[in-house]
Design a protein around this motif. Structure first.
Motif, PDB file in Angstrom:
ATOM      1  N   LYS A  54      15.910  14.469   4.326  1.00  0.00           N
ATOM      2  CA  LYS A  54      17.126  15.106   4.850  1.00  0.00           C
ATOM      3  C   LYS A  54      16.420  16.640   4.639  1.00  0.00           C
ATOM      4  N   LEU A  55      16.874  17.457   5.681  1.00  0.00           N
ATOM      5  CA  LEU A  55      16.822  18.742   5.814  1.00  0.00           C
ATOM      6  C   LEU A  55      18.141  19.362   6.008  1.00  0.00           C
ATOM      7  N   PHE A  56      18.481  20.230   5.187  1.00  0.00           N
ATOM      8  CA  PHE A  56      19.776  21.189   5.223  1.00  0.00           C
ATOM      9  C   PHE A  56      19.576  22.382   5.774  1.00  0.00           C
ATOM     10  N   TYR A  57      20.236  22.762   6.698  1.00  0.00           N
ATOM     11  CA  TYR A  57      20.282  24.319   7.288  1.00  0.00           C
ATOM     12  C   TYR A  57      21.294  24.963   6.484  1.00  0.00           C
ATOM     13  N   ARG A  58      21.099  25.939   5.845  1.00  0.00           N
ATOM     14  CA  ARG A  58      22.100  26.693   4.982  1.00  0.00           C
ATOM     15  C   ARG A  58      22.204  27.914   5.412  1.00  0.00           C
ATOM     16  N   PRO A  59      23.307  28.558   5.956  1.00  0.00           N
ATOM     17  CA  PRO A  59      23.473  29.835   6.582  1.00  0.00           C
ATOM     18  C   PRO A  59      23.299  30.925   5.309  1.00  0.00           C
ATOM     19  N   ALA A  60      22.965  32.109   5.585  1.00  0.00           N
ATOM     20  CA  ALA A  60      22.875  33.045   4.823  1.00  0.00           C
ATOM     21  C   ALA A  60      24.110  33.447   4.176  1.00  0.00           C
ATOM     22  N   ALA A  61      25.165  33.053   4.739  1.00  0.00           N
ATOM     23  CA  ALA A  61      26.422  33.581   4.262  1.00  0.00           C
ATOM     24  C   ALA A  61      26.775  32.753   3.102  1.00  0.00           C
ATOM     25  N   ILE A  62      26.195  31.483   2.850  1.00  0.00           N
ATOM     26  CA  ILE A  62      26.482  30.631   1.711  1.00  0.00           C
ATOM     27  C   ILE A  62      25.232  30.450   0.779  1.00  0.00           C
ATOM     28  N   ALA A  63      24.446  31.512   0.706  1.00  0.00           N
ATOM     29  CA  ALA A  63      22.903  31.215  -0.028  1.00  0.00           C
ATOM     30  C   ALA A  63      23.199  30.954  -1.514  1.00  0.00           C
ATOM     31  N   LEU A  64      22.281  30.204  -2.049  1.00  0.00           N
ATOM     32  CA  LEU A  64      22.625  29.937  -3.360  1.00  0.00           C
ATOM     33  C   LEU A  64      21.066  30.567  -4.042  1.00  0.00           C
ATOM     34  N   ASP A  65      21.370  31.067  -5.379  1.00  0.00           N
ATOM     35  CA  ASP A  65      20.212  31.333  -6.163  1.00  0.00           C
ATOM     36  C   ASP A  65      19.535  30.278  -6.746  1.00  0.00           C
ATOM     37  N   LYS A  66      18.356  30.639  -7.646  1.00  0.00           N
ATOM     38  CA  LYS A  66      17.636  29.245  -8.035  1.00  0.00           C
ATOM     39  C   LYS A  66      18.343  28.682  -8.954  1.00  0.00           C
ATOM     40  N   THR A  67      19.330  29.363  -9.979  1.00  0.00           N
ATOM     41  CA  THR A  67      19.981  28.728 -10.820  1.00  0.00           C
ATOM     42  C   THR A  67      21.138  27.748 -10.164  1.00  0.00           C
ATOM     43  N   ALA A 114       0.754  -1.236  -0.023  1.00  0.00           N
ATOM     44  CA  ALA A 114       0.023   0.057  -0.062  1.00  0.00           C
ATOM     45  C   ALA A 114       0.736   1.395   0.029  1.00  0.00           C
ATOM     46  N   SER A 115       0.183   2.306  -0.585  1.00  0.00           N
ATOM     47  CA  SER A 115       1.162   3.795  -0.694  1.00  0.00           C
ATOM     48  C   SER A 115       0.696   4.378   0.518  1.00  0.00           C
ATOM     49  N   ALA A 116       1.616   5.385   0.994  1.00  0.00           N
ATOM     50  CA  ALA A 116       1.324   6.388   2.024  1.00  0.00           C
ATOM     51  C   ALA A 116      -0.022   7.171   1.777  1.00  0.00           C
ATOM     52  N   ALA A 117      -0.825   7.178   2.695  1.00  0.00           N
ATOM     53  CA  ALA A 117      -1.947   8.360   2.547  1.00  0.00           C
ATOM     54  C   ALA A 117      -1.586   9.678   2.857  1.00  0.00           C
ATOM     55  N   ILE A 118      -0.633   9.898   3.737  1.00  0.00           N
ATOM     56  CA  ILE A 118      -0.066  11.284   3.856  1.00  0.00           C
ATOM     57  C   ILE A 118       1.213  11.456   3.030  1.00  0.00           C
ATOM     58  N   ALA A 119       1.031  12.419   1.928  1.00  0.00           N
ATOM     59  CA  ALA A 119       2.047  12.695   1.131  1.00  0.00           C
ATOM     60  C   ALA A 119       2.759  13.872   1.425  1.00  0.00           C
ATOM     61  N   LEU A 120       3.793  14.090   1.142  1.00  0.00           N
ATOM     62  CA  LEU A 120       4.874  15.401   1.259  1.00  0.00           C
ATOM     63  C   LEU A 120       4.951  15.734   0.084  1.00  0.00           C
ATOM     64  N   ASP A 121       5.047  17.166  -0.131  1.00  0.00           N
ATOM     65  CA  ASP A 121       5.406  17.948  -1.566  1.00  0.00           C
ATOM     66  C   ASP A 121       6.852  17.884  -1.841  1.00  0.00           C
ATOM     67  N   ARG A 122       7.912  17.190  -1.249  1.00  0.00           N
ATOM     68  CA  ARG A 122       9.303  17.157  -1.576  1.00  0.00           C
ATOM     69  C   ARG A 122       9.897  16.219  -0.990  1.00  0.00           C
ATOM     70  N   THR A 123      11.247  15.839  -1.426  1.00  0.00           N
ATOM     71  CA  THR A 123      12.071  14.606  -1.131  1.00  0.00           C
ATOM     72  C   THR A 123      13.171  15.187  -0.510  1.00  0.00           C
ATOM     73  N   ARG A 124      13.495  16.591  -0.149  1.00  0.00           N
ATOM     74  CA  ARG A 124      14.406  16.977   0.753  1.00  0.00           C
ATOM     75  C   ARG A 124      14.189  18.617   1.008  1.00  0.00           C
ATOM     76  N   VAL A 125      14.686  19.148   2.111  1.00  0.00           N
ATOM     77  CA  VAL A 125      14.268  20.515   2.602  1.00  0.00           C
ATOM     78  C   VAL A 125      15.533  21.266   2.550  1.00  0.00           C
ATOM     79  N   ILE A 126      15.425  22.558   2.096  1.00  0.00           N
ATOM     80  CA  ILE A 126      16.551  23.383   2.481  1.00  0.00           C
ATOM     81  C   ILE A 126      15.933  24.661   3.301  1.00  0.00           C
ATOM     82  N   TYR A 127      16.557  24.743   4.457  1.00  0.00           N
ATOM     83  CA  TYR A 127      16.122  25.816   5.394  1.00  0.00           C
ATOM     84  C   TYR A 127      17.095  26.660   5.222  1.00  0.00           C
ATOM     85  N   ASN A 128      17.012  27.876   4.501  1.00  0.00           N
ATOM     86  CA  ASN A 128      17.957  29.103   4.241  1.00  0.00           C
ATOM     87  C   ASN A 128      18.084  29.806   5.646  1.00  0.00           C
TER      88      ASN A 128
END
Length: 253
Positions: free
Chosen positions: A138-151, A25-39
């Motif tokens: 996985k959730l990665f906390y990314r400090p503001a000093a090493i922020a990346l743009d969308k590209t 059976a597949s999960a009933a509660i679904a998440l919208d992503r496979t990893r998280v970046i917390y800027n």
């Protein structure tokens, strides 16, 4: 005695069948992503969840763990820890940063794990086996000093700073960047046959061995890594000497 033995056998078969159905059976509660970046600098971020079951409400339980798998409530907190999601409905889980987030390294990412467990409603049917499925990403906390743009998040030049060194019949990945790097596949060329190995996650400023034959990967190995959005770009290395340097694969034709 024969009847009792037969009854126990039937119950055992029924339980095994129930386990097989539950695993398929597949999960009933679904998440919208496979990893998280917390800027760094963001007070909170929200993740979208949904109940894919159109008939039954489910409880969604969420919590955070550190890199060692220990449950934590700081420096990142999940709200609400438990919520009811109606059949076919959508909701959100919010992550908030506490003041203690300032104590994390500010020159590199820090790894956490976000957990989401579904709790099914109690069944009125007798002899029903219920299993609560769980998602862990996985959730990665990314400090503001090493922020990346969308590209850069999708396919950044920072990956080209990664190098390979051959040690015996294995490659060792050196990651001098402030970002976590997860390699999931390798091949001797862009369209070559994949060489199997367990995915390897290399922490910032660290090294990690690829458990695959370096001879099979060749002198121009191509590795697939996972970007911020769960996409899978490739980087091709040139091993002219002891150290291999890489370039992003921008045209796979």
């Amino acid at each position: 005695m024969k009847k009792t033995h037969l009854k126990k056998s039937v119950m055992t078969v029924s339980l095994l069948a129930g386990l097989m159905i539950a695993q398929q059976a597949s999960a009933a509660i679904a998440l919208d992503r496979t990893r998280v970046i917390y800027n760094g600098g963001e007070k909170s971020i929200s993740l979208n969840i949904s109940n894919e079951n159109k008939n039954l409400p489910y409880l969604a339980q969420a919590w955070m763990e550190d890199a060692q798998g220990t449950k934590i409530t700081s420096p990142l907190t999940v709200l609400p820890p438990v919520q009811r999601v109606e059949p076919g409905a959508k909701s959100q889980v919010k992550m908030q940063a506490a003041a203690a987030v300032a104590t994390l390294p500010q020159d590199r990412e820090t790894l956490f794990y976000f957990n989401l467990r579904e709790i099914p409603p109690r069944s009125n049917k007798p002899n029903t086996l219920q299993i609560a499925l769980q998602t862990r990403i996985k959730l990665f906390y990314r400090p503001a000093a090493i922020a990346l743009d969308k590209t850069q998040s999708a396919q950044g030049d920072w990956v080209e700073k990664v190098t390979l060194t051959r040690q015996g019949d294995q490659f060792v990945v050196s990651n001098p960047t402030p970002y976590y790097l997860t390699l999931v596949e390798g091949a001797p060329s862009v369209k070559g046959k994949p060489v199997g190995f367990e995915p390897v996650m290399v922490a910032p400023k660290e090294s990690g061995a690829i458990k695959a034959s370096a001879a099979a990967l060749g002198s121009s190995p191509v590795f697939t890594y996972v970007n911020d959005y769960g996409g899978r770009p490739q980087i091709q290395f040139n091993c002219g000497g002891a150290t291999c340097t890489g370039k992003l694969v921008k045209d796979k034709k």
